[in-house]
Design an enzyme around this catalytic site. Sequence first.
Site, PDB file in Angstrom:
ATOM      1  N   ASP A  68     -21.580 -37.250 -11.377  1.00 48.83           N
ATOM      2  CA  ASP A  68     -23.033 -37.186 -11.238  1.00 48.83           C
ATOM      3  C   ASP A  68     -23.641 -36.999 -12.625  1.00 48.83           C
ATOM      4  O   ASP A  68     -23.129 -36.208 -13.418  1.00 48.83           O
ATOM      5  CB  ASP A  68     -23.410 -35.982 -10.350  1.00 48.83           C
ATOM      6  CG  ASP A  68     -24.623 -36.242  -9.468  1.00 48.83           C
ATOM      7  OD1 ASP A  68     -25.497 -37.034  -9.875  1.00 48.83           O
ATOM      8  OD2 ASP A  68     -24.693 -35.659  -8.371  1.00 48.83           O
ATOM      9  N   HIS A  81     -30.387 -41.723 -16.515  1.00 49.38           N
ATOM     10  CA  HIS A  81     -30.246 -40.601 -15.571  1.00 49.38           C
ATOM     11  C   HIS A  81     -28.826 -40.445 -15.048  1.00 49.38           C
ATOM     12  O   HIS A  81     -28.492 -39.427 -14.456  1.00 49.38           O
ATOM     13  CB  HIS A  81     -31.218 -40.783 -14.399  1.00 49.38           C
ATOM     14  CG  HIS A  81     -32.647 -40.619 -14.800  1.00 49.38           C
ATOM     15  ND1 HIS A  81     -33.383 -39.499 -14.501  1.00 49.38           N
ATOM     16  CD2 HIS A  81     -33.462 -41.406 -15.535  1.00 49.38           C
ATOM     17  CE1 HIS A  81     -34.595 -39.631 -15.004  1.00 49.38           C
ATOM     18  NE2 HIS A  81     -34.672 -40.781 -15.637  1.00 49.38           N
TER      19      HIS A  81
HETATM   20  C1  GDG Z   1     -30.222 -39.344 -10.194  1.00 46.76           C
HETATM   21  C2  GDG Z   1     -28.835 -39.019 -10.767  1.00 46.76           C
HETATM   22  C3  GDG Z   1     -29.786 -36.939 -11.772  1.00 46.76           C
HETATM   23  C4  GDG Z   1     -32.929 -35.527  -1.453  1.00 46.76           C
HETATM   24  N1  GDG Z   1     -33.088 -35.619  -0.130  1.00 46.76           N
HETATM   25  C5  GDG Z   1     -34.392 -35.377   0.116  1.00 46.76           C
HETATM   26  C6  GDG Z   1     -35.032 -35.115  -1.092  1.00 46.76           C
HETATM   27  N2  GDG Z   1     -34.117 -35.221  -2.037  1.00 46.76           N
HETATM   28  C7  GDG Z   1     -34.366 -34.968  -3.470  1.00 46.76           C
HETATM   29  C8  GDG Z   1     -33.678 -33.707  -3.950  1.00 46.76           C
HETATM   30  C9  GDG Z   1     -33.546 -33.986  -5.435  1.00 46.76           C
HETATM   31  C10 GDG Z   1     -33.352 -35.489  -5.469  1.00 46.76           C
HETATM   32  O1  GDG Z   1     -33.799 -36.022  -4.228  1.00 46.76           O
HETATM   33  C11 GDG Z   1     -31.899 -35.873  -5.664  1.00 46.76           C
HETATM   34  O2  GDG Z   1     -31.589 -35.691  -7.022  1.00 46.76           O
HETATM   35  P1  GDG Z   1     -30.107 -35.591  -7.563  1.00 46.76           P
HETATM   36  O3  GDG Z   1     -30.176 -35.232  -8.982  1.00 46.76           O
HETATM   37  O4  GDG Z   1     -29.368 -34.597  -6.740  1.00 46.76           O
HETATM   38  O5  GDG Z   1     -29.429 -37.021  -7.327  1.00 46.76           O
HETATM   39  P2  GDG Z   1     -29.858 -38.603  -7.518  1.00 46.76           P
HETATM   40  O6  GDG Z   1     -30.858 -39.020  -6.522  1.00 46.76           O
HETATM   41  O7  GDG Z   1     -28.556 -39.332  -7.481  1.00 46.76           O
HETATM   42  O8  GDG Z   1     -30.523 -38.666  -8.975  1.00 46.76           O
HETATM   43  C12 GDG Z   1     -28.660 -37.513 -10.910  1.00 46.76           C
HETATM   44  C13 GDG Z   1     -31.149 -37.413 -11.299  1.00 46.76           C
HETATM   45  O9  GDG Z   1     -31.201 -38.837 -11.155  1.00 46.76           O
HETATM   46  C14 GDG Z   1     -32.253 -36.994 -12.266  1.00 46.76           C
HETATM   47  O10 GDG Z   1     -31.998 -37.443 -13.562  1.00 46.76           O
HETATM   48  O11 GDG Z   1     -29.746 -35.523 -11.698  1.00 46.76           O
HETATM   49  O12 GDG Z   1     -27.413 -37.221 -11.496  1.00 46.76           O
HETATM   50  O13 GDG Z   1     -27.808 -39.565  -9.947  1.00 46.76           O
HETATM   51  O14 GDG Z   1     -34.730 -33.672  -6.120  1.00 46.76           O
HETATM   52  O15 GDG Z   1     -34.473 -32.597  -3.664  1.00 46.76           O
HETATM   53  N3  GDG Z   1     -36.340 -34.800  -1.191  1.00 46.76           N
HETATM   54  C15 GDG Z   1     -37.048 -34.755  -0.038  1.00 46.76           C
HETATM   55  N4  GDG Z   1     -36.492 -35.014   1.183  1.00 46.76           N
HETATM   56  C16 GDG Z   1     -35.174 -35.312   1.307  1.00 46.76           C
HETATM   57  O16 GDG Z   1     -34.679 -35.517   2.423  1.00 46.76           O
HETATM   58  N5  GDG Z   1     -38.353 -34.432  -0.082  1.00 46.76           N
END
Ligand code: GDG
Length: 481
Positions: free
Chosen positions: A380, A169
């Site tokens: 990222d 990821h």
């Molecule tokens: C890794 C990789 C890759 C965040 N705060 C809350 C919340 N979230 C959810 C968001 C989103 C997820 O968490 C974050 O996803 P990201 O992709 O932005 O980042 P990482 O956590 O670092 O994810 C990344 C991912 O894996 C998938 O392969 O895209 O590059 O680093 O869905 O909405 N959800 C809730 N409350 C929050 O306060 N419910």
Amino acid sequence: DTTRQSPENGATFVVVANRLPVDRIVDENGAVDWKTAPGGLVTALEPVMRQRGGAWVGWHGAPDEEVESFEHDGYTIEPVPLTAEEVEEYYEGFSNATLWPLYHDSVAYPEYHREWFDAYKRVNRRFAEKAAQVAGEGATVWVQDYQLQLVPSMLRELRPDLNIGFFLHIPFPPMELFDQLPWRREILEGLLGADLVGFQVPGGASNFLRLVRRRTDHRVDRDRAKLIGENQHTCIARAYPISIDTQGFSDLANSPEAIAEAEQLLSDLGNPSTVFVGIDRLDYTKGLRQRIRAMGELFAEGTLDPHDAVFLQVATPSRERVEEYRRLRDDIDLLVGRINSEVGGVGRPAIVYLHASFPRATMAAMYRIADVMIVTPLRDGMNLVAKEYVACHPGPDGALVLSEFAGAARELRQAYMVNPYDLNGMKEAVMKAATDTPQNKRRRMRALKKQVSENNIDKWAERFLNDLDAKGETAPEEGED
Ligand code: GDG
């Protein structure tokens, strides 16, 4: 018997990930509850699992506790126990203080400790044994992410009958960085146990193949490695950019509760004419320091007026026991406090900073009210927040400011692109996004919406799992070099 081979009635589809989609929570009275775990991996895989059924092997989030397997949303949860010491060495140590910074361009200093790697190996073996135990004959096992890179080869040794996939990821670094790792060869051999290794972007796959060519004895031909030795097989490496449940997010954002919540939020913010929003896990890879500094300057110089503009930044608590994350939290508190004490008047802070996590409906409401969404990671793998914004923001208005260093930048080409290290460039892009003509904004937003609705999470899982079934009989898609 944890090393039982080829069980007759095992699951035909197994996901193996460090964390389960639910965390075990025990309150002061000893009552046990389960809560959805936050983060990108769970957001992405939960809908896939609900649809396909099978088993999810992972840690339940509570150290020193053994938990029985149970049914959840149409699939089986198979908990893997970790001791408190293993959490410290395998998870907080090797996974999050060695691999995480190293794989993200070393934006923080990676630490190398031999006892951390020993724990990593031990825990990876436990996950492999659990997967070997629950998978049926010839099953498909899909191993997830950087915490479990040794599992594919360990699992192949236990169960050569399985179809083994691996998806990373986060970014896979270039040789110039990966070579620092004292255990680089073991990690490469671990991944090579898979039939198919997936990356977020083609660059990850080519970094991996180049390293296999240079640091192992296996032969590399185009997008695959031909393994030599006893367990001969072919390991294919390709890009599968991950996505979201686009329709689900859009429905949620258009639900009466999200609409009502968006109105409430707007009025709580004092009905500003322009709302800038950032939502991230509180992580040093997300570029929060740079972003907040840039926004602070825009307010301080008077380019933005705190009487009609506000910057809402949510930072979800994350990895709070890792030193670097504590330091980041303090830095951000200081930075936001300083800016707010210098600009704006009574009752109208320029930056509304929330260190908290919120229900999904609230997240959707925030995406709704964001006139400009600011996503500026230093590095990222993909970044789902950018895609969620595009799915949730209603109508064709709105604007996405996106870092070139997010995997998502390869697909969301109509975003306002920025180099997050270039503060002046970032300020310009933010202002361009805020003040662009409605026609320009609409044209960009329509193209973005088309992209995320055509490439949703089901497509991603299908593409990966079809290729895994076909064992590379299908040709790689164009543009994957
Ligand atoms: C890794 C990789 C890759 C965040 N705060 C809350 C919340 N979230 C959810 C968001 C989103 C997820 O968490 C974050 O996803 P990201 O992709 O932005 O980042 P990482 O956590 O670092 O994810 C990344 C991912 O894996 C998938 O392969 O895209 O590059 O680093 O869905 O909405 N959800 C809730 N409350 C929050 O306060 N419910």
